[in-house]
Design a protein around this motif. Sequence first.
Motif, PDB file in Angstrom:
ATOM      1  N   ALA A 363       0.827  -1.206   0.000  1.00 44.97           N
ATOM      2  CA  ALA A 363       0.000   0.000   0.000  1.00 44.97           C
ATOM      3  C   ALA A 363       0.864   1.260   0.000  1.00 44.97           C
ATOM      4  N   LEU A 364       1.927   1.258   0.808  1.00 45.43           N
ATOM      5  CA  LEU A 364       2.804   2.430   0.852  1.00 45.43           C
ATOM      6  C   LEU A 364       3.574   2.585  -0.460  1.00 45.43           C
ATOM      7  N   VAL A 534      -1.332   4.495   5.603  1.00 48.25           N
ATOM      8  CA  VAL A 534      -1.998   3.744   4.532  1.00 48.25           C
ATOM      9  C   VAL A 534      -2.851   2.609   5.102  1.00 48.25           C
ATOM     10  N   TRP A 535      -2.487   2.061   6.270  1.00 47.37           N
ATOM     11  CA  TRP A 535      -3.352   1.054   6.890  1.00 47.37           C
ATOM     12  C   TRP A 535      -4.670   1.679   7.329  1.00 47.37           C
ATOM     13  N   ALA A 536      -4.635   2.923   7.778  1.00 44.88           N
ATOM     14  CA  ALA A 536      -5.885   3.600   8.119  1.00 44.88           C
ATOM     15  C   ALA A 536      -6.756   3.772   6.878  1.00 44.88           C
ATOM     16  N   LYS A 537      -6.139   4.107   5.764  1.00 43.38           N
ATOM     17  CA  LYS A 537      -6.891   4.246   4.519  1.00 43.38           C
ATOM     18  C   LYS A 537      -7.530   2.918   4.111  1.00 43.38           C
ATOM     19  N   MET A 538      -6.776   1.830   4.248  1.00 47.63           N
ATOM     20  CA  MET A 538      -7.334   0.522   3.893  1.00 47.63           C
ATOM     21  C   MET A 538      -8.446   0.114   4.841  1.00 47.63           C
ATOM     22  N   SER A 542     -12.446  -0.663   4.007  1.00 47.91           N
ATOM     23  CA  SER A 542     -12.941  -2.001   4.360  1.00 47.91           C
ATOM     24  C   SER A 542     -14.110  -1.947   5.324  1.00 47.91           C
ATOM     25  N   LEU A 543     -14.154  -0.931   6.174  1.00 50.65           N
ATOM     26  CA  LEU A 543     -15.282  -0.801   7.109  1.00 50.65           C
ATOM     27  C   LEU A 543     -16.599  -0.529   6.388  1.00 50.65           C
ATOM     28  N   LEU A 544     -16.535   0.006   5.195  1.00 51.19           N
ATOM     29  CA  LEU A 544     -17.734   0.311   4.417  1.00 51.19           C
ATOM     30  C   LEU A 544     -18.172  -0.844   3.521  1.00 51.19           C
ATOM     31  N   LYS A 555      -8.788  -7.535   6.049  1.00 58.21           N
ATOM     32  CA  LYS A 555      -8.091  -6.243   6.083  1.00 58.21           C
ATOM     33  C   LYS A 555      -8.255  -5.568   7.445  1.00 58.21           C
ATOM     34  N   ILE A 556      -9.458  -5.566   7.960  1.00 53.33           N
ATOM     35  CA  ILE A 556      -9.714  -4.893   9.238  1.00 53.33           C
ATOM     36  C   ILE A 556      -8.955  -5.583  10.369  1.00 53.33           C
TER      37      ILE A 556
END
Length: 592
Positions: A363-364, A534-538, A542-544, A555-556
């Motif tokens: 991701a980074l 980038v983990w926060a972005k993923m 994923s939460l949605l 992912k979560i």
Amino acid sequence: MADYQVPLKDMNFLLYDVFNAEKLWQSLPTLAERVDRETADAILQECAKIAEQEIAPLSRNGDEVGVSFKEGKVSTAPGYKAAFDTYAQGGWTSLGGEPAYGGMGMPKMLTAFHEEMLCSADISFSLYPGLTAGAGLSLAKHGSEALKQRYLTRMYAGDWSASMCLTESHAGTDLGMIRTKAQPQADGSYLVTGTKIFITAGEHDLTENIIHLVLAKLPDAPAGPRGISLFLVPKFHVNDDGSLGEQNQVSCGAIEHKMGIHASATCVMNFDGATGYLVGELNKGLACMFTMMNFERIGVGIQGIGAAVRSYQNALEYAKERIQGRALSGAKSPNAEADSLLVHGDVRRMLLNMKAMNEGSRALSTYIAMQLDITTYGEGQAQQKAEQLVALMTPIAKAFFTDLGFESTVAGQQVFGGHGYVREWGQEKLVRDTRISQIYEGTNGVQAMDLLARKVAGSQGQLVTVFIDEVRAYIASEQTTAMQEFIQPLAQAVTALDDLTQDLLSAATESKEVLGCAANDYLHVFGYTAMAYVWAKMASVSLLAPADSEFHASKIHTARYFYARLLPRCQSLISAAKAGPATLFDIDDALF
């Protein structure tokens, strides 16, 4: 060794869900004409096929047979020539190249995934086209039109390959000490004389010509790095009609016998009055070569990712199938002789470390590739910001990804236990192959110094502020209840990075040695913080997702693991970075 499987679903998730690549491409006129989602999907799918079916099967034999050297000629391992021909005929050698000279001009966000696939399949194979792509980038940016028409077109076609010749036996990181000379000739060419070592793909049998980019100095050049020029030196002379003429005064004197990447030819190259052609301006060669070197440094970072991905796939398959011992909470498979390795907490720790670091690194890497695309094709403030982020992130990409990559290959070996130490399973090969990634293209210690001393201190902290401001803006935009478990620790990590930066810059006013002593720890603090971003972005995406999506649920869970068990590494790194230079420099040299 498990059969390599390209993580296409994760790549698509990053491109379209996390970083909105299709929207970015359409907003950049040049890219809008070249690529859309349908094109990108086709490229990734076809590249996955050649990586899985053509290249990965060569890896084991390539390691065991390696390259051979006889009478100045290098022969690659069986199957490499046929695989390279298939690769070149498919147009892969032109994927990121300039369309004006036969390239496809695809964005870095796509070519980075292509590079990862090759590195996971076989790092040794990836080095041959990788060096050519980097040399092509430098030639496209700095070469004359005549050089580009004569050489770049054939490099993109896959007919010819390339190498970069920097290192000499006495001059590695300190390139200002090089002794290779270039004598100007009446026809505008130069005669290049000197010996270069550790030259990847300097000699081989995959292409009919090899184009060497060589650093050298004119006899009256200024001392140090200010006197370095860059020259294009072909293995074979090229006639006016494009056909090959006699061999130039270039020869391979030996090949290195290495710990890993056995199927990659690492050569000693002798230039004995070889005809060369100036690339760029006289005495500006280092800047021209850095165009290639920065490309290669990001590419080497991707090598770390590629190897780590292969390690995780191998270890996960083994852990599922290997039965050994019982779970502490009681037998999970009571009818079997033992439970699988997956019941053991420490095995799960190693696997989740690999999973979290691999997916975070990918991701980074994609984020950095996006900045490169904006730098290349954007304009205005967006382009300026992207250029600053690329400058900041390049040493992180090289050093952080390869440090984590080596950690992951060793962790995979540990999951295998004794079977990871013997050749039959192929895991020890990954450890050997990955080790070099922390060394070449500028050691990771040099990358850390580049980050802290040149980029951070050199800009008085302004480059870091660009990144920190972006992350804080993201934090302000993500204030839902569901995201707080990620946003709060991310905010703390960014504040800690900011504070550490200011503390080190302040301490450096008293002693410059602070920067060298703290550089490695600082780079890793920065890397984990950027990965948290980038983990926060993923996690947000994923939460949605639908509740029954196993991919997004994974992912979560992996994001939670990263924040709970990997991001806290920053705490000890910060303490070490702030310890100061006294413990390193107060000890007399004789007491070591």
